[in-house]
Design a protein around this motif. Structure first.
Motif, PDB file in Angstrom:
ATOM      1  N   ASP A 207       0.815  -1.207   0.000  1.00 55.12           N
ATOM      2  CA  ASP A 207       0.000   0.000   0.000  1.00 55.12           C
ATOM      3  C   ASP A 207       0.852   1.262   0.000  1.00 55.12           C
ATOM      4  O   ASP A 207       2.007   1.259   0.421  1.00 55.12           O
ATOM      5  N   CYS A 209      -0.993   4.511   0.658  1.00 50.61           N
ATOM      6  CA  CYS A 209      -2.038   5.503   0.916  1.00 50.61           C
ATOM      7  C   CYS A 209      -1.885   6.220   2.251  1.00 50.61           C
ATOM      8  O   CYS A 209      -2.655   7.133   2.549  1.00 50.61           O
ATOM      9  N   ASP A 360      -3.485  -1.217  -2.416  1.00 46.65           N
ATOM     10  CA  ASP A 360      -3.727  -0.644  -1.092  1.00 46.65           C
ATOM     11  C   ASP A 360      -4.631  -1.527  -0.242  1.00 46.65           C
ATOM     12  O   ASP A 360      -4.408  -1.718   0.957  1.00 46.65           O
TER      13      ASP A 360
END
Length: 385
Positions: A207, A209, A360
């Protein structure tokens, strides 16, 4: 349960939806989106934009500058924010800050709230939550905690190592969970700019994010005054549940938006792309996948709303949050996975946002307790009758 939205909820939903569509989504390809999350500069810009729309930290209490959202209200707003990977950052409702705001509002002293909570709610700084450790320390089993806190006069000396600490790089303060001499656990607050706190490195993960990514953090005899103990000594495991039960649910809320975005992109593509003489969606193999997406999205939203309703009625929601975490993470993952399949080559590339959502979201089935641990917890409860 009444699933209709009140006029106030509908206004907030639409206002958040417009903000994400008009101001946040255009920044998704900004070069300040790095492998370890949005840069501090991009985060500051996003929060400034959300502040103009009165959407920063909406889950915080009204007295502290938030909107005082109920859990059901959060389900509405967080889903809309999650429609973009940058949305939770803009609204200051991303992990770990969102859960830390909740914990500090419940447990912190007035002085601690002024020093750490208020700037966190204002979006002026970030935090991290230091509980997970490398083997043989605590992961899914917090009782394996290795980091220690030893009394020394009016202070505590904290020594240990944590990893996969989301947002550690660039965080202003940490909530640290450490084992006491009697085997209990306690939580401590500490500014991160101290020589005894070392962020050793960032971990390259699927991920991208979370601002600050995921870090390895070492505490080399960190001295923490008694005034910076969070809550009571020996209450750390209980406070972890105060934080984690609603935090598992808010993850579900945010990823509901991400899964819905992936489905929308795939459905739009299937309506426009032609193969074998007709639109893709006219082929049962594609149309059925999109139909399954809608069923999974609908079921996951119902699970979120039910758990949110339980929490709003005063329930602890520990069992419900485990159920929602497993059910939603797997239903939402299936939705994104099917969306990748519908998109074909575009789905496994950066030609659309779906590939990023796919990367993500995969971690969601692991963090805050993998599905297997939650299933085991629910099974033990069933065994008790």
């Amino acid at each position: 349960m009444d699933f209709s939205l009140s006029p106030a909820q509908l206004e907030l939903q639409q206002r958040t939806r417009r903000f994400i569509a008009e101001e946040v989504i255009p920044l998704e390809r900004d070069e300040r989106n790095t492998r370890h999350g949005p840069s501090e500069g991009l985060r500051d810009e996003l929060i400034a934009m959300a502040r103009r729309h009165h959407l920063v930290t909406p889950h915080a209490s009204v007295e502290r500058g938030g909107l005082g959202l109920s859990h059901v209200d959060k389900a509405i707003v967080f889903e809309e924010a999650g429609y973009s990977p940058l949305g939770p950052v803009a609204l200051n409702i991303h992990a770990p800050d969102e859960g830390n705001v909740h914990l500090l509002e419940v447990v912190a002293t007035d002085a601690q709230k002024e020093r750490w909570l208020q700037p966190l709610i204002d979006g002026r700084l970030r935090s991290c939550f230091c509980m997970t450790e490398p083997a043989p320390g605590s992961g899914s089993d917090p009782s394996m905690l290795q980091t220690t806190a030893v009394p020394d006069g009016d202070d505590y000396i904290i020594t240990g190592r944590k990893w996969f600490i989301t947002g550690a790089t660039g965080a202003s303060f940490a909530i640290i969970m450490a084992r006491m001499e009697d085997g209990t656990a306690s939580m401590f607050l500490a500014d991160m700019d101290q020589p005894a706190i070392v962020v050793e490195r960032q971990i390259d993960a699927l991920d991208s994010c979370f601002t600050g990514g995921h870090g390895v953090v070492r505490f080399d005899g960190l001295r923490v005054p008694a005034s910076d103990v969070l809550g009571g000594i020996g209450e750390g495991f209980r406070y972890a549940q105060v934080r984690l039960a609603p935090a598992r649910l808010t993850h579900c809320m945010r990823w509901q938006g991400g899964a819905r975005r992936a489905h929308d992109v795939a459905a739009d593509y299937a309506r426009q792309r032609h193969a074998f003489g007709q639109p893709l969606i006219a082929h049962e193999g594609v149309g059925f996948m999109l139909a399954d997406n809608e069923m999974d999205l609908h079921s996951a939203r119902l699970a979120i709303w039910h758990c949110a309703w339980v929490l709003d009625q005063g329930g602890k929601g520990r069992h419900e949050s485990s159920l929602a975490k497993v059910f939603c993470s797997e239903a939402q993952w299936r939705t994104v996975d099917r969306s990748v399949q519908v998109l074909g080559a575009s789905g496994v590339s950066d030609e659309t946002i779906v590939g990023r959502i796919f990367r993500d979201m995969r971690a969601f089935r692991v963090y805050d307790g993998p599905s297997e641990v939650h299933r085991w917890s629910m099974a033990k409860r069933i065994a008790r009758g």
